[in-house]
Design a protein around this motif. Structure first.
Motif, PDB file in Angstrom:
ATOM      1  N   ASP A  68      51.294   2.689 -13.035  1.00  0.00           N
ATOM      2  CA  ASP A  68      51.065   1.351 -13.818  1.00  0.00           C
ATOM      3  C   ASP A  68      50.710   0.090 -12.933  1.00  0.00           C
ATOM      4  O   ASP A  68      49.766  -0.628 -13.280  1.00  0.00           O
ATOM      5  CB  ASP A  68      52.275   0.909 -14.564  1.00  0.00           C
ATOM      6  CG  ASP A  68      52.709   1.980 -15.724  1.00  0.00           C
ATOM      7  OD1 ASP A  68      51.641   2.618 -16.152  1.00  0.00           O
ATOM      8  OD2 ASP A  68      53.973   1.959 -16.315  1.00  0.00           O
ATOM      9  N   LYS A  69      51.498  -0.002 -11.787  1.00  0.00           N
ATOM     10  CA  LYS A  69      51.278  -1.048 -10.935  1.00  0.00           C
ATOM     11  C   LYS A  69      49.925  -0.788 -10.336  1.00  0.00           C
ATOM     12  O   LYS A  69      49.021  -1.712  -9.949  1.00  0.00           O
ATOM     13  CB  LYS A  69      52.277  -0.939  -9.677  1.00  0.00           C
ATOM     14  CG  LYS A  69      53.610  -1.334 -10.437  1.00  0.00           C
ATOM     15  CD  LYS A  69      54.479  -1.357  -9.106  1.00  0.00           C
ATOM     16  CE  LYS A  69      56.103  -1.918  -9.700  1.00  0.00           C
ATOM     17  NZ  LYS A  69      57.070  -2.099  -8.775  1.00  0.00           N
ATOM     18  N   ALA A  70      49.340   0.429  -9.639  1.00  0.00           N
ATOM     19  CA  ALA A  70      48.159   0.627  -9.243  1.00  0.00           C
ATOM     20  C   ALA A  70      46.896   0.275 -10.198  1.00  0.00           C
ATOM     21  O   ALA A  70      45.955  -0.479  -9.824  1.00  0.00           O
ATOM     22  CB  ALA A  70      48.080   2.148  -8.713  1.00  0.00           C
ATOM     23  N   VAL A  71      47.287   0.578 -11.423  1.00  0.00           N
ATOM     24  CA  VAL A  71      46.300   0.409 -12.491  1.00  0.00           C
ATOM     25  C   VAL A  71      46.076  -1.179 -12.699  1.00  0.00           C
ATOM     26  O   VAL A  71      44.925  -1.672 -12.711  1.00  0.00           O
ATOM     27  CB  VAL A  71      46.316   1.054 -13.875  1.00  0.00           C
ATOM     28  CG1 VAL A  71      45.629   0.314 -14.831  1.00  0.00           C
ATOM     29  CG2 VAL A  71      46.342   2.533 -13.548  1.00  0.00           C
ATOM     30  N   GLY A  72      47.345  -1.764 -12.552  1.00  0.00           N
ATOM     31  CA  GLY A  72      47.302  -3.197 -12.653  1.00  0.00           C
ATOM     32  C   GLY A  72      46.666  -3.895 -11.594  1.00  0.00           C
ATOM     33  O   GLY A  72      45.820  -4.867 -11.796  1.00  0.00           O
ATOM     34  N   ALA A  73      46.954  -3.495 -10.524  1.00  0.00           N
ATOM     35  CA  ALA A  73      46.227  -4.202  -9.290  1.00  0.00           C
ATOM     36  C   ALA A  73      44.856  -3.726  -9.013  1.00  0.00           C
ATOM     37  O   ALA A  73      43.991  -4.965  -8.867  1.00  0.00           O
ATOM     38  CB  ALA A  73      46.928  -3.197  -7.940  1.00  0.00           C
ATOM     39  N   VAL A  74      44.300  -2.615  -9.456  1.00  0.00           N
ATOM     40  CA  VAL A  74      42.764  -2.370  -9.633  1.00  0.00           C
ATOM     41  C   VAL A  74      42.103  -3.409 -10.618  1.00  0.00           C
ATOM     42  O   VAL A  74      41.200  -4.042 -10.368  1.00  0.00           O
ATOM     43  CB  VAL A  74      42.606  -0.995 -10.064  1.00  0.00           C
ATOM     44  CG1 VAL A  74      41.169  -0.889 -10.250  1.00  0.00           C
ATOM     45  CG2 VAL A  74      43.041  -0.226  -8.693  1.00  0.00           C
TER      46      VAL A  74
ATOM     47  N   MET B 157      60.882   0.566 -17.229  1.00  0.00           N
ATOM     48  CA  MET B 157      60.430   0.160 -15.821  1.00  0.00           C
ATOM     49  C   MET B 157      58.933   0.885 -15.718  1.00  0.00           C
ATOM     50  O   MET B 157      58.732   1.703 -16.118  1.00  0.00           O
ATOM     51  CB  MET B 157      61.304   0.662 -14.851  1.00  0.00           C
ATOM     52  CG  MET B 157      62.727   0.255 -14.662  1.00  0.00           C
ATOM     53  SD  MET B 157      62.589  -1.338 -13.590  1.00  0.00           S
ATOM     54  CE  MET B 157      63.546  -2.233 -14.113  1.00  0.00           C
ATOM     55  N   SER B 158      58.253  -0.131 -15.074  1.00  0.00           N
ATOM     56  CA  SER B 158      56.871   0.381 -14.712  1.00  0.00           C
ATOM     57  C   SER B 158      56.983   1.527 -13.543  1.00  0.00           C
ATOM     58  O   SER B 158      57.676   1.476 -12.606  1.00  0.00           O
ATOM     59  CB  SER B 158      56.135  -1.015 -14.165  1.00  0.00           C
ATOM     60  OG  SER B 158      56.553  -1.361 -12.932  1.00  0.00           O
ATOM     61  N   THR B 159      55.753   2.205 -13.505  1.00  0.00           N
ATOM     62  CA  THR B 159      55.724   3.199 -12.437  1.00  0.00           C
ATOM     63  C   THR B 159      54.855   2.840 -11.605  1.00  0.00           C
ATOM     64  O   THR B 159      53.901   1.697 -11.639  1.00  0.00           O
ATOM     65  CB  THR B 159      55.398   4.545 -13.004  1.00  0.00           C
ATOM     66  OG1 THR B 159      54.093   4.448 -13.623  1.00  0.00           O
ATOM     67  CG2 THR B 159      56.380   5.230 -14.271  1.00  0.00           C
ATOM     68  N   GLY B 160      54.896   3.471 -10.189  1.00  0.00           N
ATOM     69  CA  GLY B 160      53.760   3.035  -9.589  1.00  0.00           C
ATOM     70  C   GLY B 160      52.266   3.356 -10.075  1.00  0.00           C
ATOM     71  O   GLY B 160      51.474   2.557  -9.611  1.00  0.00           O
TER      72      GLY B 160
END
Length: 85
Positions: free
Chosen positions: A6-12, A1-4
């Motif tokens: 990972d999602k933040a880095v992906g969004a940036v 599962m992805s962590t918060g």
């Protein structure tokens, strides 16, 4: 599962790519038709760099890729000849 994180880095990364795409599109497709003395021209480098920078990046990138492939094939060939002996 992805962590918060990972999602933040992906969004940036995603929004950075979108911003760069929009900036480059405006620079290369719109700015050549805007007057030279327009204040908007101050936010963009000369138009010639819109062609030169991607071309240089493409040449450097392809050189790195083909150098890596060439070295990998040479190493593979050397290991195959050593196994045959």
């Amino acid at each position: 599962m992805s962590t918060g994180t990972d999602k933040a880095v992906g969004a940036v990364a995603f929004f950075s790519a979108v911003a760069i795409f929009i900036y480059y599109t405006l620079w290369s497709l719109v700015m050549p038709f805007v007057d030279e003395d327009h204040p908007l021209q101050n936010y963009f480098p000369p138009w010639e760099y819109a062609i030169r920078i991607p071309l240089i990046l493409l040449i450097v990138g392809l050189t790195v890729i083909f150098t890596f492939l060439g070295l990998a094939m040479a190493k593979s060939k050397n290991s195959q000849t050593k196994k045959a002996k």
